[in-house]
Design a protein around this motif. Structure first.
Motif, short mmCIF file in Angstrom:
data_model
loop_
_atom_site.label_atom_id
_atom_site.label_comp_id
_atom_site.label_asym_id
_atom_site.label_seq_id
_atom_site.Cartn_x
_atom_site.Cartn_y
_atom_site.Cartn_z
N SER A 56 10.52 31.25 24.79
CA SER A 56 9.83 30.59 25.88
C SER A 56 10.52 30.92 27.20
CB SER A 56 9.80 29.10 25.63
OG SER A 56 9.49 28.40 26.79
N GLU A 57 9.73 31.15 28.21
CA GLU A 57 10.28 31.46 29.53
C GLU A 57 11.09 30.29 30.09
OE1 GLU A 57 8.23 32.58 33.65
OE2 GLU A 57 7.69 33.92 32.01
N ASN A 58 10.73 29.08 29.70
CA ASN A 58 11.44 27.89 30.17
C ASN A 58 12.88 27.83 29.67
OD1 ASN A 58 9.18 27.02 31.56
ND2 ASN A 58 8.46 25.77 29.86
N MET A 59 13.22 28.62 28.66
CA MET A 59 14.58 28.62 28.12
C MET A 59 15.52 29.46 28.96
SD MET A 59 13.99 28.74 24.02
CE MET A 59 15.67 28.33 23.59
N MET A 60 14.97 30.23 29.90
CA MET A 60 15.79 31.14 30.69
C MET A 60 16.84 30.39 31.51
SD MET A 60 12.93 33.93 31.89
CE MET A 60 14.03 34.65 33.08
N ASN A 61 17.97 31.08 31.75
CA ASN A 61 19.04 30.51 32.54
C ASN A 61 19.78 31.66 33.21
OD1 ASN A 61 21.00 28.63 33.53
ND2 ASN A 61 20.53 27.34 31.75
N THR A 62 20.76 31.34 34.03
CA THR A 62 21.51 32.33 34.78
C THR A 62 22.91 32.46 34.21
OG1 THR A 62 20.29 31.72 36.76
CG2 THR A 62 22.29 32.97 37.10
N GLY A 63 23.42 33.70 34.18
CA GLY A 63 24.79 33.91 33.72
C GLY A 63 25.03 35.37 33.42
N ASP A 64 26.19 35.64 32.87
CA ASP A 64 26.57 36.99 32.47
C ASP A 64 25.85 37.30 31.16
OD1 ASP A 64 28.07 39.01 30.93
OD2 ASP A 64 29.46 38.97 32.62
N ALA A 65 24.85 38.19 31.22
CA ALA A 65 23.99 38.46 30.06
C ALA A 65 24.80 38.96 28.86
CB ALA A 65 22.92 39.48 30.43
N PHE A 95 16.19 27.30 17.20
CA PHE A 95 16.82 27.49 18.51
C PHE A 95 15.81 27.03 19.55
CE2 PHE A 95 17.93 30.68 22.04
CZ PHE A 95 18.85 29.81 22.60
N ASP A 96 16.15 25.96 20.24
CA ASP A 96 15.27 25.46 21.29
C ASP A 96 16.10 24.72 22.34
OD1 ASP A 96 15.88 23.01 20.11
OD2 ASP A 96 13.84 22.55 19.50
N TYR A 97 15.44 24.00 23.20
CA TYR A 97 16.15 23.26 24.23
C TYR A 97 15.37 22.01 24.58
CZ TYR A 97 12.92 24.28 28.00
OH TYR A 97 11.81 24.31 28.81
N GLU A 122 15.29 18.97 28.05
CA GLU A 122 15.76 18.65 29.40
C GLU A 122 16.36 17.25 29.35
OE1 GLU A 122 15.25 20.17 32.61
OE2 GLU A 122 14.26 21.98 31.89
N GLU A 123 17.61 17.15 29.78
CA GLU A 123 18.26 15.84 29.83
C GLU A 123 19.00 15.72 31.14
OE1 GLU A 123 20.54 15.08 26.28
OE2 GLU A 123 18.99 16.00 25.04
N ASN A 124 18.67 14.71 31.91
CA ASN A 124 19.27 14.48 33.23
C ASN A 124 19.21 15.72 34.11
OD1 ASN A 124 19.99 11.82 32.45
ND2 ASN A 124 21.83 12.61 31.45
N GLY A 125 18.07 16.41 34.08
CA GLY A 125 17.87 17.59 34.91
C GLY A 125 18.58 18.85 34.43
N LYS A 126 19.21 18.79 33.25
CA LYS A 126 19.90 19.96 32.69
C LYS A 126 19.22 20.39 31.41
CE LYS A 126 24.77 19.72 33.97
NZ LYS A 126 26.12 19.56 33.46
N LYS A 127 19.26 21.69 31.15
CA LYS A 127 18.78 22.20 29.87
C LYS A 127 19.91 22.06 28.85
CE LYS A 127 15.60 25.51 31.84
NZ LYS A 127 15.28 26.89 32.12
N VAL A 128 19.58 21.45 27.74
CA VAL A 128 20.51 21.34 26.63
C VAL A 128 19.94 22.21 25.51
CG1 VAL A 128 21.65 19.84 24.95
CG2 VAL A 128 21.21 19.02 27.28
N TYR A 129 20.63 23.31 25.21
CA TYR A 129 20.19 24.22 24.17
C TYR A 129 20.71 23.74 22.83
CZ TYR A 129 19.11 27.21 28.10
OH TYR A 129 18.58 27.71 29.28
N ARG A 130 19.94 24.04 21.77
CA ARG A 130 20.27 23.55 20.44
C ARG A 130 20.03 24.65 19.42
NH1 ARG A 130 16.74 20.30 16.37
NH2 ARG A 130 14.99 21.16 17.50
N ILE A 131 21.02 24.86 18.55
CA ILE A 131 20.86 25.74 17.39
C ILE A 131 21.17 24.88 16.17
CG2 ILE A 131 21.69 27.80 16.18
CD1 ILE A 131 22.32 28.97 18.97
N GLU A 132 20.14 24.66 15.38
CA GLU A 132 20.25 23.77 14.22
C GLU A 132 19.98 24.56 12.95
OE1 GLU A 132 17.83 19.95 12.39
OE2 GLU A 132 17.63 20.41 14.51
N ASP A 133 20.75 24.24 11.90
CA ASP A 133 20.49 24.88 10.61
C ASP A 133 20.61 23.85 9.49
OD1 ASP A 133 23.19 24.89 9.25
OD2 ASP A 133 23.74 26.06 11.00
#
Length: 130
Positions: free
Chosen positions: A1-10, A38-40, A42-53
């Motif tokens: 999803s495009e909404n998962m995008m973020n900024t950083g050193d790729a 793998f999803d995310y 939004e909590e308090n204006g921040k994206k919280v990414y999650r990898i669950e198994d």
């Protein structure tokens, strides 16, 4: 999803994700049916990414060892690895102004959460990162 995008050193973020997703694959390898999410959110204006198994999981009483260098919560014969993957992941996430944490239970899987708060003006010194 495009909404998962973020900024950083790729390149560094790719290393972090490969480690986290690689662990999920490794620790679900003995399951008849593997489930990795793998999803995310939004909590308090921040994206919280999650990898669950739904893999081997871990005992939360050993949580403090999870991100330590050469700390292993599983026998190397059961699940091979060097014991430095999560240490590297934690350093990469921290260099991006983020946090990482995990929840798990033995035999029922693990969930890793992380945030990123990277700003363009931040400089990542690769020699310090790893």
């Amino acid at each position: 999803s495009e909404n998962m995008m973020n900024t950083g050193d790729a390149r560094l973020l790719e290393i972090a994700l490969k480690n986290l997703i690689g662990n999920a694959w490794k620790f679900t390898s003995k399951k008849e049916f593997s489930k990795i999410i793998f999803d995310y959110s939004e909590e308090n204006g921040k994206k919280v990414y999650r990898i669950e198994d739904n893999g081997a999981g871990f005992d939360m009483k050993y949580f403090d060892k999870l991100f330590g260098v050469f700390q292993r919560l599983h026998d190397v014969n059961d699940f091979p690895g060097t014991g430095i993957g999560l240490t590297i992941v934690k350093k990469i996430i921290q260099r991006h102004g983020g946090e990482i944490w995990a929840e798990g239970s033995v035999g029922r899987g693990a969930t890793f959460y992380f945030t990123l708060d990277f700003h363009q003006e931040q400089q990542i010194n690769e020699e310090e990162t790893i």
